[in-house]
Design a protein around this motif. Structure first.
Motif, PDB file in Angstrom:
ATOM      1  N   PHE A   1       0.834  -1.198   0.000  1.00  0.00           N
ATOM      2  CA  PHE A   1       0.000   0.000   0.000  1.00  0.00           C
ATOM      3  C   PHE A   1       0.871   1.251   0.000  1.00  0.00           C
ATOM      4  O   PHE A   1       0.651   2.176  -0.780  1.00  0.00           O
ATOM      5  CB  PHE A   1      -0.936  -0.008   1.218  1.00  0.00           C
ATOM      6  N   ASP A   2       1.883   1.279   0.862  1.00  0.00           N
ATOM      7  CA  ASP A   2       2.793   2.432   0.921  1.00  0.00           C
ATOM      8  C   ASP A   2       3.508   2.633  -0.417  1.00  0.00           C
ATOM      9  O   ASP A   2       3.626   3.766  -0.897  1.00  0.00           O
ATOM     10  CB  ASP A   2       3.829   2.264   2.038  1.00  0.00           C
ATOM     11  N   THR A   3       3.964   1.555  -1.028  1.00  0.00           N
ATOM     12  CA  THR A   3       4.625   1.643  -2.330  1.00  0.00           C
ATOM     13  C   THR A   3       3.676   2.224  -3.365  1.00  0.00           C
ATOM     14  O   THR A   3       4.051   3.104  -4.147  1.00  0.00           O
ATOM     15  CB  THR A   3       5.129   0.257  -2.775  1.00  0.00           C
ATOM     16  N   SER A   4       2.438   1.762  -3.370  1.00  0.00           N
ATOM     17  CA  SER A   4       1.437   2.255  -4.323  1.00  0.00           C
ATOM     18  C   SER A   4       1.142   3.730  -4.106  1.00  0.00           C
ATOM     19  O   SER A   4       1.071   4.506  -5.071  1.00  0.00           O
ATOM     20  CB  SER A   4       0.138   1.453  -4.185  1.00  0.00           C
ATOM     21  N   ILE A   5       0.971   4.127  -2.869  1.00  0.00           N
ATOM     22  CA  ILE A   5       0.705   5.530  -2.556  1.00  0.00           C
ATOM     23  C   ILE A   5       1.881   6.398  -2.979  1.00  0.00           C
ATOM     24  O   ILE A   5       1.702   7.506  -3.511  1.00  0.00           O
ATOM     25  CB  ILE A   5       0.397   5.711  -1.047  1.00  0.00           C
ATOM     26  N   ASN A   6       3.097   5.901  -2.775  1.00  0.00           N
ATOM     27  CA  ASN A   6       4.281   6.662  -3.184  1.00  0.00           C
ATOM     28  C   ASN A   6       4.340   6.840  -4.701  1.00  0.00           C
ATOM     29  O   ASN A   6       4.771   7.893  -5.186  1.00  0.00           O
ATOM     30  CB  ASN A   6       5.556   5.998  -2.663  1.00  0.00           C
ATOM     31  N   ILE A   7       3.889   5.839  -5.456  1.00  0.00           N
ATOM     32  CA  ILE A   7       3.841   5.969  -6.919  1.00  0.00           C
ATOM     33  C   ILE A   7       2.855   7.061  -7.313  1.00  0.00           C
ATOM     34  O   ILE A   7       3.158   7.928  -8.132  1.00  0.00           O
ATOM     35  CB  ILE A   7       3.478   4.624  -7.574  1.00  0.00           C
ATOM     36  N   VAL A   8       1.671   7.030  -6.711  1.00  0.00           N
ATOM     37  CA  VAL A   8       0.658   8.036  -7.025  1.00  0.00           C
ATOM     38  C   VAL A   8       1.151   9.432  -6.622  1.00  0.00           C
ATOM     39  O   VAL A   8       0.986  10.403  -7.370  1.00  0.00           O
ATOM     40  CB  VAL A   8      -0.686   7.699  -6.336  1.00  0.00           C
ATOM     41  N   THR A   9       1.785   9.521  -5.457  1.00  0.00           N
ATOM     42  CA  THR A   9       2.335  10.801  -5.001  1.00  0.00           C
ATOM     43  C   THR A   9       3.372  11.320  -5.984  1.00  0.00           C
ATOM     44  O   THR A   9       3.359  12.498  -6.359  1.00  0.00           O
ATOM     45  CB  THR A   9       2.960  10.646  -3.601  1.00  0.00           C
ATOM     46  N   ARG A  10       4.253  10.452  -6.431  1.00  0.00           N
ATOM     47  CA  ARG A  10       5.308  10.857  -7.368  1.00  0.00           C
ATOM     48  C   ARG A  10       4.705  11.302  -8.695  1.00  0.00           C
ATOM     49  O   ARG A  10       5.181  12.273  -9.297  1.00  0.00           O
ATOM     50  CB  ARG A  10       6.290   9.705  -7.583  1.00  0.00           C
ATOM     51  N   LEU A  11       3.660  10.610  -9.159  1.00  0.00           N
ATOM     52  CA  LEU A  11       2.993  11.040 -10.398  1.00  0.00           C
ATOM     53  C   LEU A  11       2.469  12.462 -10.247  1.00  0.00           C
ATOM     54  O   LEU A  11       2.608  13.280 -11.154  1.00  0.00           O
ATOM     55  CB  LEU A  11       1.848  10.088 -10.752  1.00  0.00           C
ATOM     56  N   GLY A  12       1.889  12.749  -9.105  1.00  0.00           N
ATOM     57  CA  GLY A  12       1.389  14.103  -8.851  1.00  0.00           C
ATOM     58  C   GLY A  12       2.507  15.126  -8.815  1.00  0.00           C
ATOM     59  O   GLY A  12       2.375  16.226  -9.349  1.00  0.00           O
ATOM     60  N   GLN A  13       3.615  14.766  -8.199  1.00  0.00           N
ATOM     61  CA  GLN A  13       4.747  15.689  -8.111  1.00  0.00           C
ATOM     62  C   GLN A  13       5.359  15.967  -9.484  1.00  0.00           C
ATOM     63  O   GLN A  13       5.856  17.063  -9.734  1.00  0.00           O
ATOM     64  CB  GLN A  13       5.821  15.113  -7.182  1.00  0.00           C
ATOM     65  N   LEU A  14       5.341  14.988 -10.376  1.00  0.00           N
ATOM     66  CA  LEU A  14       5.918  15.154 -11.707  1.00  0.00           C
ATOM     67  C   LEU A  14       4.981  15.850 -12.695  1.00  0.00           C
ATOM     68  O   LEU A  14       5.406  16.262 -13.776  1.00  0.00           O
ATOM     69  CB  LEU A  14       6.328  13.792 -12.280  1.00  0.00           C
ATOM     70  N   THR A  15       3.714  15.973 -12.333  1.00  0.00           N
ATOM     71  CA  THR A  15       2.735  16.588 -13.217  1.00  0.00           C
ATOM     72  C   THR A  15       2.944  18.099 -13.276  1.00  0.00           C
ATOM     73  O   THR A  15       3.148  18.747 -12.255  1.00  0.00           O
ATOM     74  CB  THR A  15       1.311  16.247 -12.748  1.00  0.00           C
ATOM     75  N   THR A  16       2.874  18.623 -14.488  1.00  0.00           N
ATOM     76  CA  THR A  16       2.969  20.063 -14.707  1.00  0.00           C
ATOM     77  C   THR A  16       1.759  20.476 -15.533  1.00  0.00           C
ATOM     78  O   THR A  16       1.030  19.614 -16.049  1.00  0.00           O
ATOM     79  CB  THR A  16       4.263  20.423 -15.478  1.00  0.00           C
ATOM     80  N   PRO A  17       1.519  21.777 -15.701  1.00  0.00           N
ATOM     81  CA  PRO A  17       0.375  22.201 -16.517  1.00  0.00           C
ATOM     82  C   PRO A  17       0.409  21.646 -17.951  1.00  0.00           C
ATOM     83  O   PRO A  17      -0.620  21.455 -18.574  1.00  0.00           O
ATOM     84  CB  PRO A  17       0.481  23.728 -16.513  1.00  0.00           C
ATOM     85  N   SER A  18       1.596  21.349 -18.467  1.00  0.00           N
ATOM     86  CA  SER A  18       1.685  20.862 -19.843  1.00  0.00           C
ATOM     87  C   SER A  18       2.002  19.369 -19.945  1.00  0.00           C
ATOM     88  O   SER A  18       2.089  18.830 -21.043  1.00  0.00           O
ATOM     89  CB  SER A  18       2.759  21.643 -20.610  1.00  0.00           C
ATOM     90  N   HIS A  19       2.159  18.677 -18.816  1.00  0.00           N
ATOM     91  CA  HIS A  19       2.554  17.267 -18.849  1.00  0.00           C
ATOM     92  C   HIS A  19       1.903  16.548 -17.667  1.00  0.00           C
ATOM     93  O   HIS A  19       2.396  16.636 -16.541  1.00  0.00           O
ATOM     94  CB  HIS A  19       4.079  17.167 -18.775  1.00  0.00           C
ATOM     95  N   ASN A  20       0.815  15.835 -17.919  1.00  0.00           N
ATOM     96  CA  ASN A  20       0.057  15.195 -16.854  1.00  0.00           C
ATOM     97  C   ASN A  20       0.448  13.720 -16.735  1.00  0.00           C
ATOM     98  O   ASN A  20       0.015  12.884 -17.524  1.00  0.00           O
ATOM     99  CB  ASN A  20      -1.441  15.348 -17.123  1.00  0.00           C
ATOM    100  N   GLU A  21       1.264  13.404 -15.740  1.00  0.00           N
ATOM    101  CA  GLU A  21       1.743  12.037 -15.537  1.00  0.00           C
ATOM    102  C   GLU A  21       0.614  11.080 -15.149  1.00  0.00           C
ATOM    103  O   GLU A  21       0.652   9.910 -15.497  1.00  0.00           O
ATOM    104  CB  GLU A  21       2.832  12.010 -14.462  1.00  0.00           C
TER     105      GLU A  21
END
Length: 111
Positions: A50-70
């Motif tokens: 669960f922690d690993t999965s949440i960290n993946i989702v968190t990282r996707l959010g951190q990498l998302t920019t207005p022009s690049h939605n991870e």
């Protein structure tokens, strides 16, 4: 309320969603809760997983920019974008030519 078991937890979360004002939002959120809880039970998700999965989702959010939605890219990788496009455009006899069909479309079109 003290939660005593897995099913009681799901019921308690579903009860909280009853307050949603929009019936369609309520339907979607309740289905999401039921399926998500069933998934966790089916695979017997561990706390570490669960922690690993949440960290993946968190990282996707951190990498998302207005022009690049991870997160949208991950939805595409999981086939969700394609599934939604197929469900909402065209029919089995007349498939859609939606933009987000990707590699899954080629295999489906050849069948």
């Amino acid at each position: 309320m003290i939660i005593q078991d897995e099913e009681q937890l799901t019921a308690a979360v579903l009860a909280e969603t009853e307050r949603a004002g929009d019936p369609r939002v309520k339907e979607i959120v309740q289905a999401l809760v039921r399926h998500l809880h069933d998934f966790a039970r089916e695979v017997r998700l561990t706390e570490k997983e669960f922690d690993t999965s949440i960290n993946i989702v968190t990282r996707l959010g951190q990498l998302t920019t207005p022009s690049h939605n991870e997160v949208r890219l991950m939805a595409g990788s999981l086939g969700l974008s394609t599934l939604v496009a197929l469900m909402n455009n065209g029919s089995e006899d007349k498939p859609t030519s939606a933009n987000l069909l990707g590699p899954f479309w080629c295999r489906a079109a050849r069948r």
